[in-house]
Design an enzyme around this catalytic site. Structure first.
Site, short mmCIF file in Angstrom:
data_model
loop_
_atom_site.label_atom_id
_atom_site.label_comp_id
_atom_site.label_asym_id
_atom_site.label_seq_id
_atom_site.Cartn_x
_atom_site.Cartn_y
_atom_site.Cartn_z
CB CYS A 349 -0.98 0.01 1.16
SG CYS A 349 -1.34 -1.58 1.89
NE ARG A 378 1.80 -9.05 5.46
CZ ARG A 378 0.50 -9.02 5.15
NH1 ARG A 378 -0.33 -9.85 5.75
NH2 ARG A 378 0.04 -8.18 4.26
CD GLN A 396 -0.73 -8.75 -0.01
OE1 GLN A 396 -0.25 -7.69 -0.38
NE2 GLN A 396 -1.40 -8.88 1.13
CG ASP A 398 -2.26 -5.40 -2.64
OD1 ASP A 398 -3.46 -5.25 -2.38
OD2 ASP A 398 -1.34 -4.83 -2.01
CG HIS A 400 -3.73 -0.24 -2.76
ND1 HIS A 400 -2.58 -0.94 -2.99
CD2 HIS A 400 -4.13 -0.55 -1.51
CE1 HIS A 400 -2.29 -1.65 -1.91
NE2 HIS A 400 -3.20 -1.44 -1.00
CE LYS A 480 -11.73 -6.61 8.24
NZ LYS A 480 -10.43 -6.96 8.76
CG HIS A 526 -6.18 -1.22 1.49
ND1 HIS A 526 -4.81 -1.06 1.57
CD2 HIS A 526 -6.71 -0.21 2.21
CE1 HIS A 526 -4.54 0.00 2.32
NE2 HIS A 526 -5.67 0.53 2.71
ZN LIG Z 1 -3.34 -2.24 0.81
#
Ligand SMILES: [Zn+2]
Ligand SMILES: [Zn+2]
Length: 653
Positions: A349, A378, A396, A398, A400, A480, A526
Site C-alpha cells: 500500500c 512478513r 498478493q 493486490d 489499490h 471492510k 485496498h
Molecule cells: Zn493495501
C-alpha cells in the site's frame, strides 16, 4: 406483575416481556419460574449479551435469554468447555499424581495441558475416553462458588497443584476467583458451565492427539502434555467432521505437493517456497489469468521495491504498529554515518501511494485502479507456518483503488462482480460476504462511517448478494468486506477483501485536484481477490485433490510408449500437442505401461496417452483420463483439437 420494590429486579426477555424477581435470583430459578421443562433443558443464559452460568446470581435489571442445546454457539462452547473439565477429572482419577494446568476451548474442541512424567499413549487416550463416558453417565451436578484469593491459594498449595497457584496469582485483583465442581472434582474456572455432566453428549466427542507444550508457552518453563479433543452436539456432526478430516488428510497440499513435484521448503528459508517447475507452472498460469482479468477490469499494473527505507514505514505507521512482523534489513551504505535501516515490504500500500503522488492527479484520473502482484515478506512464528498456506514470503494479487467517497459504492460493486467471475472460473461456486463494521477504537467521524458502511452494504445488495454483519470487526480507519469461499469438502477459506481507507492517503499526503480546483484527499480501497497466490494455490490443490482443471495442470498430457517400436510416433504426438499449445511430455522408458500409468496418475497428470503397434498403424491414440480406468481410442487430430479447446483458460474460451 408486582410493582418494582427495592428488592426486585426487572428482567427483560427476548420477546419484550418484563418480569420481576428478587435481587440475587439465578437464571436457573428464572427458568423454573417459567416452566419445569425449561428448567430441565436450560444450559446457560445470555445476560446483557454475556454468557452467564445458570447458577450466577442476578443483582440488577437486565436483558436475559435462556439457552438450551438448540442455541448452537452457547451449546458448543459449553459442551467443549465442560468436556475439558471432565477430561481433566478423568485423568486425575486414572493417575492421581498428574498435575492439572489449563484447558481452553479451541476450534472444534478443546485441549488441556497436564504435567505427568510418563507420556500419554494412544491406549491411555482410550482409557480416558471411557472414564469420561462414565462421568457423563453418572449425571453429576456442576456446582460453583466464589472464593477469596487466600483461601484458593491455600487450597491449591495443600493439594500440591503449583500451576493453579500460579494461575490465581495471574487473575487481576478486581476479578472473582471462581471454583467449579464436576461431581466431587474441582477446578479453577471463569465459567459458565452446564447444569450437570449428563447434559454432555457422550457419543459426540473424541480425544484426538497428544503434543508437547511449554507451560505458558515459555520454553524456560516445564514441558507439559497437551491432549486435544473435539466435540459436537451429536454423533452425526462428530462423524461428519471425522470424515472431513480424513478427506482433508488425503488431499493435504503438502502431501500432494510432493507427489506432484510442485515445491519444497527447507530449513534455510523457513516459510518460503522453492517452487519446482510443475508448481511454478500452476503459479504462472494463475497469474497470467489474473493479469488478463485485471486488464479487462480497468486496472493498471505496477511494480514497487522490495527493500524500502524505514522512513516510509514510519510515515505509513507500519514501523510503529507492525514492526514485529517485518524483516529489517540493515545496510552499511557508503558515506552514511549510521547504518541505513530498511525493511522488506510487508504490504504494498505505501508504495502505491508513492506512485499516485508522482505528478499531479485530477478528479478525472479517479477511480485509479493500481494493481501489483506484490511480493511481501512478513515474519510469522515458526509454529504458525503451514505448508504453502501460511508462509513468510508470498505474493498478493493486490490492488489499490484511489477514488472519491462517492465512488466507493460503484467500485465495491464492480469488485464483487469481478471476484464472482474469478471464483467461478476457478471452480468455486459457493462463497459468502462478511461486512465488518466500525470497531470501538476508531478514527473518523460517525458520518463518514455511516457513509462508508452504507456504501459497502448497498454495493453488495446491488450486485445481487447478501451479507453477514460482523459488528466491530472493521479496521480502525474503515469498514471492510471479506469474501469467504467454501471448498469441496465444506471448509471455509477467507480469501478476498475490500477495505475502505481514508487514513493512509492522509498519512502519506495523497491528493488530487477536484472539479472545484481545490486539493482533496482520495479514499484508498485496498482489495485482493485471491489473497496470496501461495495460499490460494494450496486451496486449489486441496479443493481439487490435485486433479486440477486441464488449463491449470502443470503437465497436461504424458504420451507413453507400450512398445519401443512406437517411440518415434510418441515423439510425433508430443510435437503435435506442443504445437497446439499443450504441455506434453514423452515417456519412452523401458517400463510396463501399467507401471507408467500408475506413476503418472499418482503425479495427477490429467491425460495419459498409451501408444502401441496398433496406434502406430492407425495413427490413433489410446486416451486415459485421470481417475477413469477406461481407455478410449481416438484419431490423433480429433484428440489434439479437443484437448486444445479444453486447455484454454476459461476467460479465453
Ligand atoms: Zn493495501
Ligand atoms: Zn471451566
Amino acid at each position: 406483575m408486582s410493582p418494582n420494590s427495592p428488592h426486585d429486579i426487572a428482567l427483560t426477555f427476548p420477546d419484550g416481556n418484563v418480569r420481576h424477581y428478587p435481587v440475587g435470583v439465578t437464571p436457573a430459578e428464572v427458568a423454573k419460574s417459567i416452566a419445569p421443562s425449561l428448567a430441565k433443558a436450560a444450559i446457560s443464559a445470555q445476560v446483557n449479551g454475556a454468557h452467564w452460568d445458570l447458577q450466577w446470581p442476578l443483582e440488577a435489571d437486565a436483558q436475559i435469554a435462556l439457552n438450551t442445546m438448540k442455541d448452537d454457539a452457547a451449546a458448543l462452547e459449553l459442551i467443549r468447555h465442560d468436556l475439558a473439565h471432565v477430561m481433566a477429572r478423568a485423568v486425575q482419577e486414572l493417575w492421581p499424581d498428574v498435575k492439572v494446568t489449563i484447558g481452553p476451548v479451541r476450534d472444534m474442541g478443546w485441549f488441556y495441558d497436564f504435567d505427568r512424567a510418563e507420556p500419554f499413549t494412544p491406549e491411555d487416550l482410550g482409557a480416558i475416553e471411557a472414564k469420561m463416558k462414565q462421568i457423563i453417565n453418572a449425571r453429576e451436578p456442576v456446582r460453583t462458588e466464589v472464593w477469596d484469593r487466600a483461601r484458593a491459594i491455600a487450597h491449591y498449595e495443600a493439594a500440591n497443584e503449583p500451576y493453579k497457584v500460579e494461575l490465581i496469582a495471574r487473575i487481576p485483583g478486581d476479578q472473582p476467583i471462581r471454583m467449579y465442581w464436576h461431581g466431587g472434582w474441582q477446578d479453577l474456572c471463569r465459567g459458565p458451565h452446564l447444569q450437570h455432566t449428563g447434559q454432555l453428549p457422550g457419543d459426540a466427542f473424541k480425544l484426538m492427539s497428544v503434543a508437547g507444550a511449554y507451560w505458558l508457552g515459555d520454553s524456560s518453563r516445564p514441558m507439559l502434555q497437551r491432549i486435544y479433543g473435539i466435540a459436537f452436539r451429536n454423533r452425526e456432526d462428530l462423524k461428519a467432521h471425522l470424515t472431513m478430516l480424513e478427506e482433508a488428510a488425503k488431499r493435504d497440499h503438502r502431501k500432494l505437493g510432493k507427489e506432484m513435484d510442485l515445491f519444497h521448503m527447507q530449513e534455510e528459508a523457513p516459510g518460503q517456497i522453492f517452487w519446482h517447475a510443475n508448481g511454478w507452472t500452476i503459479y504462472t498460469q494463475l497469474q497470467d489469468y489474473m493479469r488478463r482479468q485485471q486488464r479487462r477490469g480497468g486496472y493498471v499494473e505496477v511494480n514497487t521495491p522490495q527493500v524500502v527505507n524505514r522512513r516510509l514505514w514510519e510515515a505509513s505507521g507500519h514501523w510503529e504498529n507492525y514492526r514485529e512482523n517485518m524483516f529489517i534489513v540493515e545496510v552499511d551504505e557508503e558515506g552514511a554515518k549510521e547504518k541505513v535501516v530498511n525493511a522488506l515490504k510487508p504490504m504494498n500500500c505505501p508504495c502505491h501511494v508513492q506512485i499516485f503522488n508522482h505528478g499531479i492527479k485530477s478528479y478525472r484520473d479517479l477511480p485509479l485502479r493500481m494493481a501489483e502482484f506484490g511480493s511481501c515478506a512478513r515474519y510469522e512464528p515458526s509454529g504458525a507456518l503451514h505448508g504453502i498456506m501460511r508462509v513468510r514470503g508470498f505474493t498478493q494479487d493486490d490492488a489499490h483503488i484511489f477514488a472519491t467517497e462517492e465512488q466507493i459504492e460503484s467500485e465495491a460493486k464492480k469488485f464483487i462482480e469481478f471476484l464472482a467471475m474469478v471464483y467461478a472460473d476457478l471452480g468455486f461456486e459457493q462463497w459468502r460476504i462478511k461486512l465488518s463494521t466500525r470497531p470501538e477504537k476508531r478514527i473518523g467521524t460517525e458520518e463518514s462511517w455511516d457513509f462508508a458502511e452504507g456504501a459497502l452494504a448497498n454495493a453488495v445488495t446491488a450486485a445481487g448478494y447478501a451479507y453477514e454483519i460482523f459488528e466491530g470487526e472493521g479496521a480502525f480507519y474503515g469498514p471492510k468486506l471479506e469474501f469467504v469461499l467454501t471448498d469441496a469438502i465444506g471448509r471455509d477459506w477467507q480469501c478476498g477483501t475490500f477495505q475502505v481507507d481514508p487514513n493512509l492517503p492522509e498519512r502519506l499526503d495523497a491528493s488530487y485536484v477536484g472539479a472545484d480546483g481545490a486539493r482533496h484527499r482520495p479514499i484508498m480501497l485496498h482489495r485482493a481477490c485471491l489473497g496470496s497466490f501461495e495460499r490460494f494455490i494450496g486451496i486449489l490443490i486441496e479443493n481439487f485433490s490435485g486433479k486440477l482443471p486441464l488449463w491449470l495442470a502443470p503437465q497436461q498430457v504424458v504420451v507413453a510408449s507400450i512398445v519401443s517400436e512406437a517411440d518415434a510416433y510418441v515423439h510425433e504426438v508430443v510435437a503435435a500437442l506442443t504445437a497446439a499449445g499443450l504441455r506434453a511430455e514423452a515417456d519412452i522408458r523401458n517400463e510396463k505401461i501399467n507401471y507408467k500409468v500408475r506413476e503418472h496418475s499418482l503425479a495427477k497428470v490429467p491425460v495419459i496417452l498409451a501408444l502401441g503397434a496398433r496406434e502406430v498403424a492407425e495413427r490413433s491414440v489410446s486416451v486415459r483420463r485421470l481417475g477413469d480406468n477406461r481407455t478410449d481410442s481416438q484419431s490423433l487430430d480429433t484428440l489434439v483439437a479437443a484437448l486444445a479447446t479444453e486447455a484454454t483458460p476459461p476467460d479465453l474460451r
